[in-house]
Design an enzyme around this catalytic site. Structure first.
Site, PDB file in Angstrom:
ATOM      1  N   ASP A 198      45.916 -49.727 -97.832  1.00  6.57           N
ATOM      2  CA  ASP A 198      47.291 -50.110 -97.490  1.00  6.57           C
ATOM      3  C   ASP A 198      48.011 -48.901 -96.892  1.00  6.57           C
ATOM      4  OD1 ASP A 198      50.161 -50.732 -97.698  1.00  6.57           O
ATOM      5  OD2 ASP A 198      49.508 -52.462 -98.871  1.00  6.57           O
ATOM      6  N   SER A 208      53.594 -58.232 -99.969  1.00  2.00           N
ATOM      7  CA  SER A 208      54.527 -57.134 -99.717  1.00  2.00           C
ATOM      8  C   SER A 208      55.853 -57.411-100.437  1.00  2.00           C
ATOM      9  CB  SER A 208      54.698 -56.968 -98.208  1.00  2.00           C
ATOM     10  OG  SER A 208      55.350 -55.766 -97.916  1.00  2.00           O
ATOM     11  N   HIS A 246      47.662 -53.198 -95.144  1.00  3.22           N
ATOM     12  CA  HIS A 246      48.815 -53.856 -95.766  1.00  3.22           C
ATOM     13  C   HIS A 246      48.793 -55.361 -95.507  1.00  3.22           C
ATOM     14  CE1 HIS A 246      52.577 -54.122 -97.735  1.00  3.22           C
ATOM     15  NE2 HIS A 246      53.223 -54.566 -96.674  1.00  3.22           N
TER      16      HIS A 246
END
Ligand code: NAG
Ligand code: NAG
Ligand code: NAG
Ligand code: NAG
Ligand code: NAG
Ligand code: NAG
Length: 526
Positions: free
Chosen positions: A423, A197, A459
């Site tokens: 995601d 991320s 994610h």
């Protein structure tokens, strides 16, 4: 009289004792030196049998770990910037594997705190993370906090933003490697950066702007083009405000389930995963208006109002904004209720977390530059103009999308990136487009940088799809043994499914057999 040989034996014992006993104290560890920085303090203390939950970035491979380490804390500042950055370097007391691993953060925090450090130390790495000069590890939802980005109304704190963008991360490399060498009295044999991320974005920045810092970089679900995808992620919420619509989580899930029902089996396997999202492009939320959906025992009818909002999340603002301002949407099996379409906040560990504050805070602090900005009253014109302005003001510092990786390649660096196709926070289309740019510049980029799509993975981890938990090990093999990853091994999906993820532009194709076995799939151009 002592015999000469006896004296030699004694000296031998003394000197070998001096060499092997590593001393974990501020006086024994040399202060790191950094160009343009002043080290204010170095603390060091031994921590034994520290037991807590650890996790590696971009894996679901966590759990309780017990570690013993030399806990080094370095405080530094950039003269004139009025910043105070804390870097933690955790050095295994035993069974150091000879390597250094720096860990990236997430959201608006460049450091993960203990969670990732514990896991990395348990694997034998000398490990480090930075707080970038503002993160408060005591605040559990710090990753969405952006109050630090304003010095005062209308005035961005450019120094802290630069630390967040890249400077604190390159400092982390310098500090971590020097502390490691000082403590063990020998430098690490290889150094790695690992992040997901926001941490994935840090990894890309290092390869692009600080190519000498690391031998290997694992950049998972990178927040590439953060200045665009973050404010653009607010597009469905903005529509809800403008049209005075509120949606239940059940209705949003009804649309997702309807799309999955249509697109799931296009890849030949019924597993709740859309592994070839482009084959599902023609499906639109409006197709499902009027369908009934039972959720938690209540029957819902999918509405036209709901379809407008869900489609906004799927097609992204790129479908309506100028080319410059718009951004990609999410894939149709992504859980839209966690970031894109606010259906209420969640209480996590006693703290109320509203995930879409990740998006609203960017608009409030970095576009409006006013903590009191009434985002609910923002007009369409303000929203779209804001997207263009965000790109203009912040892309140079934060986008991490420079496709020129020639210096990283020349120094022998290797990089793996993977992104979950389900995601729910960062559209996977961003890193895919970047990888294509890299290939356009360098047709041989595959030799040092590989990108893998992970069907059904959310994610960083989670979702129905198998997660590439062993990606760091594969990177280590590539760097140290030259064994490039032809596929990325992934396991532990919702029912123990294993897959070999394909290096882009190859895609995973079902060739028959038990779909839970990796051998039932192959990698092909489609
Ligand atoms: C740490 O754990 C080991 C193994 O359980 C034990 O022998 C040792 O005494 C413990 N050390 C401390 C400082 O608690
Ligand atoms: C490591 O040392 C710092 C500074 O001395 C301290 O604040 C921190 O709590 C220590 N960490 C652990 C896990 O003991
Ligand atoms: C430096 O930062 C501190 C807090 O971090 C703040 O109180 C102080 O006003 C700042 N000084 C300047 C000159 O900006
Ligand atoms: C918005 O919707 C709510 C509930 O549906 C309604 O009570 C309210 O009057 C609406 N507001 C406007 C400005 O239309
Ligand atoms: C269904 O109910 C459960 C238990 O109350 C809740 O946790 C879940 O969020 C609900 N699902 C939806 C989509 O609202
Ligand atoms: C896992 O789930 C998929 C789809 O739901 C199914 O085809 C497969 O047989 C399952 N595998 C196992 C080991 O249960």
């Amino acid at each position: 009289m002592f015999s000469k040989s006896w004296i030699l034996v004694v000296l031998g014992i003394i000197s070998s004792g001096v060499c092997s006993a590593l001393e974990c104290s501020p006086t024994a560890i040399s202060k790191p030196t950094l160009r343009g920085a002043t080290v204010l303090d170095v603390e060091a203390n031994e921590v034994r049998n520290y037991t807590t939950t650890g996790l590696a970035p971009g894996t679901n491979d966590g759990g309780i770990r017990t570690i013993s380490f030399c806990n080094v804390t370095v405080i530094h500042t950039h003269p004139g910037w009025n910043d105070t950055i804390t870097t933690q370097v955790w050095l295994p007391l035993e069974d150091w594997n000879g390597r250094f691993q720096a860990l990236g953060g997430g959201g608006y925090s460049p450091g993960p705190g203990p969670l990732y450090l514990v896991y990395a130390v348990a694997q034998g790495f000398a490990s480090a993370s930075t707080d970038g000069g503002f993160a408060d590890p005591a605040v559990s939802n710090v990753a969405t906090d952006l109050t630090w980005a304003l010095s005062s109304t209308n005035n961005v704190n450019w120094f802290l933003l630069e630390n967040y963008a890249s400077k604190a991360t390159s400092d982390l490399a310098d500090i971590g490697k020097q502390i490691t060498a000082s403590y063990y009295k020998t430098p690490a044999t290889y150094s790695y950066f690992n992040g997901c991320s926001g941490g994935g974005r840090q990894g890309l920045v290092l390869a692009q702007e600080f190519p000498d810092a690391f031998d290997g970089i694992l950049a998972v679900a990178p927040a590439i083009n953060i200045e665009s995808f973050i404010p653009a992620g607010y597009w469905p919420s903005h529509l809800m405000n403008r049209r005075n619509i509120s949606l239940s989580a059940c209705e949003v899930q009804g649309f997702i389930q309807a799309a999955v029902d249509v697109c799931d089996t296009l890849d030949g396997v019924q597993d709740g995963i859309i592994s070839l999202p482009s084959w599902c492009n023609k499906v639109a939320a409006h197709d499902f208006v009027g369908q009934e959906y039972t959720c938690n025992g209540t029957q819902y009818t999918l509405t036209a109002a709901g379809a407008g909002v869900v489609q906004a999340a799927w097609s992204g603002s790129v479908s309506v904004a100028s080319r410059e301002g718009g951004y990609y949407g999410l894939n149709k099996d992504a859980d839209l209720t966690s970031f894109s379409i606010p259906t209420g906040c969640q209480i996590i560990n006693g703290v109320e977390v509203c995930f879409n504050t990740l998006f609203t805070n960017w608009i409030v602090y970095l576009i409006a530059k006013d903590a009191d900005f009434a985002i609910d009253e923002m007009t369409d014109a303000e929203f779209f103009h804001g997207l263009v302005r965000s790109k203009r003001d912040y892309a140079g510092m934060l986008a991490a999308n420079n496709p020129d990786l020639s210096t990283f390649k020349a120094r022998g660096g290797k990089m793996i990136s993977w992104h979950g196709l389900a995601d729910q926070a960062i559209p996977p289309a961003g890193i895919k487009a970047y990888y294509e740019e890299v290939l356009k510049r360098d047709r041989g980029a595959h030799d040092f940088f590989r990108f893998f799509e992970a069907p059904g993975v959310g994610h960083c981890y989670g979702g129905l799809g198998p997660v590439p938990n062993g990606a760091l090990n594969q990177l280590v093999h590539w760097v140290e043994k030259g064994a490039a990853p032809d596929t990325l091994g992934a396991d532990r999906g919702h029912n123990g499914t294993a897959r070999n993820l394909c290096p882009y532009p190859l895609h995973q194709v079902y060739i028959g057999g038990d779909p839970s076995r990796a051998g039932s799939f192959t990698c092909r151009h489609i």
